[in-house]
Design an enzyme around this catalytic site. Structure first.
Site, PDB file in Angstrom:
ATOM      1  N   ARG A 332      63.743  46.199  30.735  1.00  0.00           N
ATOM      2  CA  ARG A 332      63.275  44.894  30.232  1.00  0.00           C
ATOM      3  C   ARG A 332      64.027  43.749  30.906  1.00  0.00           C
ATOM      4  O   ARG A 332      63.471  42.665  31.096  1.00  0.00           O
ATOM      5  CB  ARG A 332      63.407  44.809  28.708  1.00  0.00           C
ATOM      6  CG  ARG A 332      62.754  43.564  28.123  1.00  0.00           C
ATOM      7  CD  ARG A 332      62.750  43.581  26.610  1.00  0.00           C
ATOM      8  NE  ARG A 332      61.630  44.300  26.052  1.00  0.00           N
ATOM      9  CZ  ARG A 332      60.492  43.739  25.647  1.00  0.00           C
ATOM     10  NH1 ARG A 332      60.303  42.446  25.789  1.00  0.00           N
ATOM     11  NH2 ARG A 332      59.537  44.458  25.119  1.00  0.00           N
ATOM     12  N   GLU A 740      62.593  37.475  18.717  1.00  0.00           N
ATOM     13  CA  GLU A 740      63.516  37.445  19.847  1.00  0.00           C
ATOM     14  C   GLU A 740      63.408  36.212  20.745  1.00  0.00           C
ATOM     15  O   GLU A 740      64.432  35.702  21.207  1.00  0.00           O
ATOM     16  CB  GLU A 740      63.318  38.710  20.702  1.00  0.00           C
ATOM     17  CG  GLU A 740      63.747  39.975  19.998  1.00  0.00           C
ATOM     18  CD  GLU A 740      63.341  41.213  20.775  1.00  0.00           C
ATOM     19  OE1 GLU A 740      64.216  41.987  21.171  1.00  0.00           O
ATOM     20  OE2 GLU A 740      62.118  41.400  20.987  1.00  0.00           O
TER      21      GLU A 740
END
Length: 787
Positions: A332, A740
């Site tokens: 990621r 997030e």
């Protein structure tokens, strides 16, 4: 006339429900949090005969450990049992993906430890104090082995969890050679302690046969179920895991809870008594993984406007002694190495370093923030080299707008088309509302007049992909009951850690049935009700569980509509759910009354729901695909002031504009935006993790590890949800994830400090700040050779 039609009322009085979708209602536990009446694992009254466990942990980074004389410990007062790897009936492992995390290191013949904080064995006693006192009697003999502690050490030794992984588009090396301007550099990005208010805790209750019930503080109850079953050597169906709420998680309770929960369950089954584990703060910080620290090297080529022609990035991450979730986290980081910028020729190389430190793990953003910081540093340095405002360089590198269908500047390094890019619109709106350009001029004039203090300002954007990059994890289940009095029972696979997931999903149920939210009972996450759940992570909790709950509600609604259509002899198309009632033409019946009659008519009023995210696919071998369903966007402007003689600094003003699509709950979303920003700023400015040369963590308490406090908040904070936001994909009521993405808005503070430091230096050199940019670090960067 039917039973239903006898109750028909013909009223057209307007009404609305309380707490439906888009209502800014409070978190369901807000008052309990404030009053201290919310129950956490440690608040559950200890059952009679409950045992309390203390885990004895390694004090060395890498060493062989000789046999321990356990008889000395067993003779201590109130000690009931000692548990080692020899007592595990199943697998002595709690690793989430690969089996490389032993539950206990020691058996009768000793063992080998690979980091400070590894669990050697556990002591069960009638009180925690007794278990701790007994642990002091243990004589543990270590023989130190060579230890690899840092990224630099690991890279030099080629100590990696897997071979380097590469993601690329175009020909970065050739384009770099042809580019008119080039620069290269390196940034070190520190890790971060989760510092959840509630530490790791678990309570296990033995049942009959092989059964055990576990109450724990976990973002991933199904994984807890699987790990406990593996340790006990039983099937998953013998283990029931329940989670009502966590006192914070931030990713630190996705896998870190496997160990304490498995130890509690093992003790309960071996002794036949309830067993409890609760870490204290120091042990918690030493034993549990952190956000991964990174070292990013970059080479970039660009034109006179700062437009990037080519870039090569080498990302090296300290993963720790085992794999945990590091491979996905590092993936990621690569996915977000572009942030909001089109990179025509790009090569990203990732090195997953194995070190003799605690295994790092998930943390809000899951590697994405580290990847973003790398490219934001590059943009900032390009702007400095060209003498331009960094905002101008950011703008020329943005992905093509969603309105620009003809542009080819919309493909990511992993070959996914960015079809929903609204960052240009958000930045334009934020530049205007924050008066960015006027303030930048004012800051320049202020700095000219100030002999000492220097101010800086920066605007940074965020583009964050939403979905688990492991495609199979993008699924969720829910269970909805309507009782005969019209009250609703809601359960789903998501977990509540303060982020408001339970409230939002309850709002979805209230909206679908058009009833007040106080008629919807929120219940603890329980593996016996909804099985095979994914972790509440990747900002996908509401997307997944909200849609699963919606599916369950719609199944029940279809049954009710079919019932009403049959009883009233009307077509289903004419039946509508209105606030507190159901209408068909001019006839209406109260919701509660309809439910009672449907029950009497033997209509099923219970349904399970399921959702699987569409469109996503990812081929890791080729490094291409569509790993994300959509992107969330936002931008922030931070203004700071620094004292170049001490490095002390202060946030002065923050302006944030964030896209949440069509908000399910603006109050909760606003809190997530502000809290995420504060956590991001803390990570990048004050939260410094320090290990000594022997691999021991020295910052394992709030006395030595500085998280942001209320006094660190900028005195002027202007936060807004972008009113034009809407999700182009079919998410729950067209909302967007908000857990997030706001954390990465905090990058603006680091870039503002870079601007202030550059102003203090006077343009002689780029300050090249690392993170966290603590006062000491700022002082070193500003003063350079003077200190």
């Amino acid at each position: 006339m039917s039973n239903v039609s006898k109750s028909v009322k013909t009223t057209s009085a307007a009404a609305t429900i309380s707490g439906g979708v888009a209502s800014p209602i409070a978190h369901d536990s807000a008052f309990k949090h404030t009053a201290g009446s919310a129950l956490y694992v440690d608040d559950i009254p200890a059952p009679e005969n409950c045992l309390h466990l203390y885990l004895v942990i390694s004090e060395r980074a890498h060493a062989s450990v000789g046999p321990v004389d356990f008889e000395v410990i067993r003779e201590c007062p109130d000690v009931v049992a000692i548990l080692t790897k020899d007592d595990v009936p199943g697998e002595n492992d709690v690793g989430p993906i690969v089996k490389d995390e032993p539950l206990f290191v020691l058996g009768a013949n000793g063992g080998v430890v690979e980091c400070e904080g590894q669990a050697l064995f556990a002591i069960a006693a009638t009180t925690l104090d007794a278990a701790r006192a007994a642990a002091k009697k243990a004589v543990i003999e270590y023989e130190d082995l060579p230890a690899i502690l840092t990224i630099d050490d690991a890279m030099a030794a080629n100590a990696l969890l897997e071979p380097p992984y590469k993601m690329a588009r175009g020909d970065a090396k050739r384009a770099l050679l042809a580019s008119p301007h080039k620069l290269k550099g390196r940034i070190h990005i520190g890790g971060q302690e989760h510092f959840y208010l509630e530490g790791q805790a678990a309570l296990a209750i033995p049942g009959e046969d092989e059964d055990v019930t576990v109450y724990c503080s976990s973002q991933h109850p199904s994984e807890i179920q699987h790990k406990v079953a593996g340790v006990l050597g039983v099937s998953n169906n013998a283990v029931t895991v329940e989670v009502r709420r966590m006192g914070g998680g931030f990713g630190g309770k996705e896998t870190n809870g496997n160990l304490p929960t498995a130890v509690a369950a093992l003790t309960a089954k071996l002794t036949g008594r309830p067993a409890k584990v609760r870490y204290d703060r120091d042990d918690d910080m030493i034993m549990t993984g952190k956000r991964h620290d990174f070292r990013i090297d970059y080479q970039v080529g660009y034109d006179d406007e700062g437009r990037i022609d080519a870039i090569i990035m080498d990302q090296a991450a300290r993963c720790g002694r085992s794999q945990d979730l590091s491979l996905a986290i590092c993936d990621r980081a690569m996915f977000h190495a572009d942030n909001c910028y089109y990179l025509p020729n790009v090569e990203i190389n990732s090195y997953r370093c194995k070190t003799n430190t605690v295994s790092n793990t998930a943390f809000r953003g899951f590697g994405g923030p580290q990847g973003m910081i790398g490219i934001e540093r590059v943009i900032d340095e390009i702007a400095f080299a060209l003498g331009k405002d960094s905002l101008d360089v950011r703008r020329v590198n943005f992905y093509a707008s969603h309105n620009d269908a003809q542009s080819d500047r919309n493909v990511t390094p992993y070959d996914m088309k960015v079809e929903d890019c609204v960052i240009q619109d958000i930045v334009d709106d934020l530049v205007a509302s924050s008066e960015y350009h006027a303030r930048r001029k004012d800051i320049a004039a202020w700095n000219e007049q100030q002999p000492l203090l220097k101010r800086g300002i920066a605007l940074t954007p965020v583009k964050f992909g939403i979905s688990f990059t492991k495609t199979f994890l993008n699924q969720a289940g829910a269970l909805v009951h309507i009782y005969s009095d019209g009250s609703v029972h809601l359960n789903h696979g998501g977990t509540e850690m303060g982020q408001g997931l339970f409230t939002k999903v309850a709002q979805v149920v209230a909206e679908e049935f058009q009833i007040d939210i106080d008629r919807v009972k929120i219940t603890p996450t329980n593996t016996g009700k909804v099985p095979n759940t994914s972790a509440t992570a990747a900002s996908s909790g509401t997307d997944l569980n909200g849609m699963a709950a919606l599916d369950a509600c719609q199944k029940i609604k279809r049954r009710l509509i079919e019932f009403v259509a049959s009883e009233w002899n009307v077509s289903a198309e004419k039946i509508r759910f209105l606030p507190g009632r159901i209408a068909a033409g001019g006839q209406e019946i109260a919701f509660n009354e309809l439910i009672s009659k449907a029950y009497m008519a033997r209509v099923s009023l219970s349904a399970n729901g399921f959702y699987a995210t569409p469109k996503i696919k990812w081929d890791r071998a080729s490094g291409t695909g569509r790993p994300f369903f959509y992107f969330a966007y936002g931008a922030a402007v931070s203004e700071v002031v620094i004292d170049p003689l001490t490095g002390e600094n202060r946030l002065l003003r923050v302006d944030i504009l964030h896209d949440v699509g069509k908000s399910l709950n603006p109050a909760i979303d606003f809190g997530q935006i502000e809290g995420g920003f504060a956590q991001g700023v803390g990570w990048l400015t004050t939260e410094e993790l320090v290990w000594d040369k022997r691999g021991r963590l020295k910052t394992h308490a709030p006395s030595t590890y500085k998280i942001p406090t209320a006094s660190d908040r900028a005195p002027d904070m202007r936060i807004a949800i972008w009113e034009k936001g809407v999700n182009r994909e079919e998410t729950i009521y067209r909302s967007k994830a908000v857990g997030e993405p706001p954390l990465m808005l905090g990058i603006s503070a680091l870039m503002a400090l870079s601007d202030a430091a550059a102003n203090a230096i006077g343009g002689a050199r780029y300050p090249a700040l690392d993170a966290p940019a603590t006062p000491e670090h700022l002082l070193r960067r500003v003063m350079g050779d003077w200190i």
